[in-house]
Scaffold this active site. Structure first.
Site, PDB file in Angstrom:
ATOM      1  CG  ASP A  81      -0.318  -0.135   2.706  1.00  0.00           C
ATOM      2  OD1 ASP A  81       0.743  -0.623   2.636  1.00  0.00           O
ATOM      3  OD2 ASP A  81      -0.739   0.364   3.556  1.00  0.00           O
ATOM      4  CD  GLU A 143       4.349   0.653   6.977  1.00  0.00           C
ATOM      5  OE1 GLU A 143       4.946   1.063   7.785  1.00  0.00           O
ATOM      6  OE2 GLU A 143       4.104   1.602   6.064  1.00  0.00           O
TER       7      GLU A 143
END
Length: 378
Positions: A81, A143
Site C-alpha cells: 500500500d 502498513e
C-alpha cells in the site's frame, strides 16, 4: 551479480513504472490487490509459491517462498500500500527527470519491490539457489495505516527466524535503519447537541468546546526529554458559525522511545477520555499503541556487522541511524528477531508530491540485498 543487475537496469525501471502507475492507497483495495497480482505473477515465474491471505476492507496480504523451501531463516518484510488516494496516478504518473524517478509510492515502497525481485533473480542466475530458498517474504497491505490486520501475522511468521530484513527505503544518504520509535494513533469522536448560537445557545452542547478541553490535556502528556510525544494532528468539527457544534473529532499521534511507555500513555489517554468536561457531551475513543519501539540491541548489532562486511566487499560505505518513523520492523524486533530496516533503494520526500527515487540505487541496493541474503544463508 553486478554485471547482471547492471544489464537489467532498464528492465527494472519498466517494472517500477508498472508498479507506480497503479493506484494502491491503503483504503483502495482494488488497486492494492492489482499490485499484489502483478508481483505474484513475477514470483511464480521464479518458482515461488504465493499464498494470499484474503482481507475484506484492505488488500490481501501475500506470503511468498520458494517451492522447495523447507525452513527459511530470513523473513523479508514489504508493503503493497501507499498513502495516496485513488486517482493520484492520473494526475501525476511515473516520470523520470535526470537521475531520479518520480511518482506516487516510487520510494515508499515500490522501488523496494523492484530491488527485492531482481536481487532474487540475480541469486538464481548466480546459482545461489539455497540462499533463495532461505527467505520467507511477507507483503502486507495496510502498513501505512498501522498494519492492524497484519501485525499478528507478521509476528507469528517471524517466530523461529534468525534474521529480519525490512525493505523500507534507505535514508537520503543511503543509511540503514537500526532503531525506530514506537507509537500508535487514536481517534476521538465527540457528540454534542446542535442549537442556534444566537436564539437558544443554552439548549446546545458544544462538541468543539469538549474536544478543546481534551486537546489541551493530550498536549500536556508530552515529555520530550523522556521520548514521549503526543500530537493532535487533525481536528474536524462544526456546521456553521451560528450553530452550536453537534460533532467534532480529533486524531492523536503517539510516539514513544521505550516499550513500557506505551502502557503509560495508553492509560493516560483513556483516563482523559473517560469523562466529559462539558456536561452532556458523549465521547468515543478508538485506537491504541500498535507498534513497540524497534530497539538496537545485541542481535541488531551483530546483524549490522554482517551487513557491513558485505558493504565493505562491495566497496560501499553505508551507516545506520535511528529514526522517529514507524514501520513493520517493530513487529519482528518485538518478538526477538534481529532486525535491520532501510534496505530499500535511496530516495526521499516520501508521502509527498515530490517523492523521488535515485535511479542508480536500484542496481546498488539490489546487489547489496542479494549479497546480504547470500551471506546470511551461508
Amino acid at each position: 551479480m553486478y554485471k547482471y543487475l547492471q544489464s537489467k537496469e532498464q528492465e527494472m525501471l519498466v517494472m517500477l513504472e508498472r508498479l507506480v502507475n497503479k493506484d494502491s492507497g491503503s483504503h483502495y483495495k482494488k488497486g492494492v490487490d492489482a499490485v499484489g497480482k502483478l508481483l505474484s505473477s513475477e514470483y511464480k515465474l521464479l518458482n515461488f509459491t504465493v499464498n494470499s491471505i484474503e482481507q475484506r476492507e484492505v488488500g490481501n496480504h501475500l506470503l511468498i517462498r520458494h517451492k522447495e523451501a523447507k525452513a527459511p531463516k530470513i523473513i523479508i518484510l514489504g508493503h503493497l500500500d501507499t498513502v495516496f488516494k485513488e486517482g493520484t496516478v492520473k494526475d501525476r504518473p511515473f516520470m523520470i527527470r535526470g537521475s531520479r524517478a518520480y511518482g506516487p509510492g516510487v520510494i515508499d515502497m515500490k522501488g523496494s519491490h523492484v530491488t527485492l525481485l531482481y536481487a532474487l533473480k540475480a541469486l538464481i542466475r548466480n546459482g545461489d539457489i539455497e540462499a533463495v530458498k532461505n527467505v520467507h517474504i511477507v507483503f502486507n497491505s495496510d502498513e501505512e495505516i498501522g498494519s492492524t490486520t497484519s501485525n499478528v501475522l507478521i509476528e507469528n511468521l517471524a517466530l523461529g527466524k534468525q534474521y529480519a530484513l525490512v525493505l523500507e527505503p534507505a535514508r537520503p544518504d543511503g543509511s540503514l535503519v537500526s532503531a525506530r520509535r514506537g507509537g500508535g494513533c487514536y481517534e476521538l469522536r465527540v457528540y454534542g447537541k446542535a442549537a442556534h448560537a444566537g436564539i437558544a445557545p443554552e439548549k446546545g452542547i458544544s462538541a468543539i468546546e469538549e474536544i478543546s478541553h481534551k486537546i489541551i490535556k493530550f498536549q500536556k502528556l508530552n515529555q520530550l526529554q523522556k521520548g514521549i510525544n503526543v500530537n493532535v494532528g487533525i481536528v474536524r468539527g462544526g456546521e456553521s458559525a451560528n450553530v452550536i457544534c453537534p460533532y467534532a473529532e480529533a486524531v492523536i499521534d503517539i510516539r514513544i522511545d521505550k516499550i513500557e511507555q506505551g502502557q503509560l500513555v495508553e492509560d493516560e489517554v483513556r483516563k482523559i477520555c473517560s469523562k466529559a468536561d462539558v456536561p452532556g457531551a458523549i465521547l468515543e475513543l478508538e485506537g491504541g499503541i500498535n507498534r513497540s519501539p524497534m530497539v538496537k540491541n545485541e542481535g541488531t548489532i551483530q546483524l549490522l556487522n554482517q551487513i557491513q562486511e558485505v558493504c565493505e566487499e562491495l566497496g560501499l560505505n553505508i551507516n545506520d541511524v535511528s529514526t522517529g518513523g514507524n514501520s513493520d520492523a517493530s513487529f519482528t524486533s518485538n518478538v526477538g528477531v534481529p532486525t535491520v530496516d532501510g534496505l530499500g533503494p535511496i530516495g526521499g520526500n516520501a508521502h509527498s508530491e515530490e517523492e523521488y527515487l535515485e535511479i542508480p540505487s536500484l542496481v546498488e541496493r539490489a546487489l547489496l540485498l542479494a549479497n546480504v541474503i547470500k551471506k546470511l544463508s551461508a
